[in-house]
Design a protein around this motif. Structure first.
Motif, mmCIF file in Angstrom:
data_model
loop_
_atom_site.group_PDB
_atom_site.id
_atom_site.type_symbol
_atom_site.label_atom_id
_atom_site.label_comp_id
_atom_site.label_asym_id
_atom_site.label_seq_id
_atom_site.Cartn_x
_atom_site.Cartn_y
_atom_site.Cartn_z
ATOM 1 N N ARG A 155 -13.527 13.983 10.879
ATOM 2 C CA ARG A 155 -13.084 13.652 11.892
ATOM 3 C C ARG A 155 -13.002 14.818 12.736
ATOM 4 O O ARG A 155 -12.193 15.508 12.085
ATOM 5 C CB ARG A 155 -12.230 12.186 12.915
ATOM 6 N N SER A 210 -11.004 5.390 25.186
ATOM 7 C CA SER A 210 -11.205 4.478 25.365
ATOM 8 C C SER A 210 -11.064 4.202 26.629
ATOM 9 O O SER A 210 -10.578 4.845 27.360
ATOM 10 C CB SER A 210 -10.314 3.702 24.609
ATOM 11 N N GLN A 211 -11.848 3.138 26.936
ATOM 12 C CA GLN A 211 -12.056 3.122 28.635
ATOM 13 C C GLN A 211 -13.066 3.999 28.998
ATOM 14 O O GLN A 211 -12.266 4.626 30.248
ATOM 15 C CB GLN A 211 -10.764 2.511 28.909
ATOM 16 N N ILE A 248 -16.472 2.456 25.104
ATOM 17 C CA ILE A 248 -17.499 2.365 26.083
ATOM 18 C C ILE A 248 -16.069 1.915 27.252
ATOM 19 O O ILE A 248 -15.665 0.414 27.131
ATOM 20 C CB ILE A 248 -18.588 1.798 25.568
ATOM 21 N N GLY A 283 -15.375 -1.698 20.719
ATOM 22 C CA GLY A 283 -13.909 -2.777 20.289
ATOM 23 C C GLY A 283 -14.631 -3.222 21.308
ATOM 24 O O GLY A 283 -15.043 -4.148 22.176
ATOM 25 N N TYR A 379 -7.794 -5.632 22.575
ATOM 26 C CA TYR A 379 -6.190 -4.949 22.766
ATOM 27 C C TYR A 379 -5.148 -6.156 22.987
ATOM 28 O O TYR A 379 -3.909 -5.420 24.430
ATOM 29 C CB TYR A 379 -5.791 -3.646 23.643
#
Ligand SMILES: Cc1ncc(COP(=O)(O)O)c(C=O)c1O
Length: 425
Positions: A155, A210-211, A248, A283, A379
């Motif tokens: 990563r 995220s988001q 996303i 996710g 979440y």
């Protein structure tokens, strides 16, 4: 496949809030409150939409279990062909129990313990994403002791700001994630992985946060990854896979499903004819808008200058508002009357931060009225705790017209049964 309503949760002709046409009031009456309700139809449809938006590229999709790890959800997605992106030995056990083929499991995360790495190698998972030289060494030693080759991707940190909430940004060098591609750090480590007799280099991975609602950070991160992967290949190193992570964003305001087309087009454009196999770890975008947290009003309390709607769900059930100042729309499940003014929707926990929504325009409400905290499928339940010795909410999933119990609400008895008291006599 029949197209569902644009949102899995919508009002029927009588104004009742439903999940794919099944009234939430009925589900609450049968299964109690608080309760997570998922639309299995919606999750399945969004997974299919994601997969078909990426049909043009050579890629595999690993659903990020951290967003929702109910066995029933994982099993349904595995049935659709999804793999799993896991971040712990616990999630490994979940993925295997739900029937995800080991080769379709990718293990991410900065702090995998020796036991977790051993369990992953014993299960024969497809890919371990290493995040530091120390972790590469640990994986090599554990693989050597077992006489196996570990499939390890690296990563990398591409130093791209994802333009999202600080606590879910992972792409910059200031975060703990990945190995920097600048100053040869990552290249040197990849060469070392290639030279290691116990490691089979699987490629490179990136996940910037995220988001993320704007495609531009993805484009910059993916271009940097492609450039780096290509340079390693030019040295003659094998780089089979570029794993693009998840991230996303979704529409928390209106709950409409994510359109993956533009994302798919971006990926196809960046990686056209590159010859890399791609990996995806979505996710939130698969599950967030396909779940709600049902709750009911306990009391209405008129404060000095505001109305408090005290409900039976709390920050132990849904932490996102407290942790990230996240916005979740909140609706009445019965046909709502006209709004009478703003209210804070709060839980019973002894913390001022225990709220599900603040300053929301709400109609007249009374004890027993049901509310749905929208877009709670990601979440949500996975972050639940038993703070204040409150048993976390149960989870159900509506699929093809049937409401399936995925997890019973835990009980106080089961919480106490996990503990023991020393003998003080
Ligand atoms: C490595 C990795 N992959 C995938 C995801 C899933 O991200 P999202 O739920 O935003 O799609 C995360 C989330 O933090 C992650 O850390």
């Amino acid at each position: 496949m029949t197209e569902l309503h644009p949102s899995a949760f919508y009002r029927d002709a009588s104004g009742q809030l439903t999940v794919s046409g099944m009234p939430l009031a009925e589900i609450a009456a049968a299964h109690g409150s608080p309760l997570y309700v998922y639309s299995g139809d919606g999750i399945r449809q969004d997974y299919r939409r994601f997969a078909s938006a990426l049909e043009a590229v050579d890629g595999t999709v690993h659903f990020a279990l951290k967003s929702n790890s109910a066995l029933g959800v994982i099993a349904m997605l595995a049935n659709e062909g999804a793999g799993a992106d896991i971040v712990s030995g616990g999630e490994l056990a979940r993925a295997l129990a739900a029937g995800v083929p080991p080769k379709k499991i990718v293990f991410s995360g900065v702090g995998k313990s020796a036991d977790e790495i051993g369990a992953a190698l014993d299960a024969g998972i497809g890919q371990i994403n290493a995040e530091s030289p120390q972790e590469v060494d640990a994986i090599s030693q554990i693989a050597a002791a077992r006489g196996v080759m570990a499939p390890v991707a690296l990563r990398v940190n591409v130093d791209v700001a994802p333009e999202t909430h600080e606590k879910i940004s992972t792409g910059q060098r200031s975060t703990k994630f990945g190995v920097s591609i600048s100053q040869n750090e990552a290249a040197d480590l990849y060469r070392r992985m290639h030279a290691d007799a116990n490691i089979s280099p699987a490629g490179l991975a990136v996940h910037i946060g995220s988001q993320i609602l704007d495609l531009d950070p993805f484009e910059r991160a993916y271009s940097a990854l492609l450039h780096f992967g290509t340079s390693l290949r030019e040295e003659g190193l094998p780089v089979p896979i570029l794993d693009l992570g998840g991230g996303i964003g979704v529409d928390y305001e209106n709950g409409t499903g994510t359109d993956f087309t533009a994302y798919g087009q971006l990926v196809a454009r960046v990686f056209a004819n590159s010859g890399f196999r791609l990996g995806f770890e979505p996710g939130r975008s698969i599950v967030a808008n396909n779940g709600v947290l049902l709750t009911k009003v306990i009391y209405i309390k008129d404060g000095d200058n505001k109305r408090f709607v005290i409900v039976d769900a709390a920050m132990n059930d849904l932490l996102r508002p407290t942790l990230y100042e996240a916005h979740h729309a909140i609706q009445t499940i019965a046909p709502g009357g006209a709004d009478i003014g703003p209210a804070d929707i709060v839980g019973p926990i002894c913390e001022t931060g225990d709220y599900l929504g603040r300053d929301r325009m709400m109609p007249e409400l009374g004890a027993g009225d049901g509310l749905a905290v929208m877009s709670a499928g990601a979440y949500g339940a996975v972050m639940a705790s038993s703070y204040n010795t409150r048993p976390p909410a149960g989870e159900v999933m509506v699929l093809d017209g049937v409401c399936h119990v995925l997890r019973q609400q835990r009980t106080v008895e089961s919480l106490l049964a996990e503990e023991s008291v020393p003998d003080f006599s």
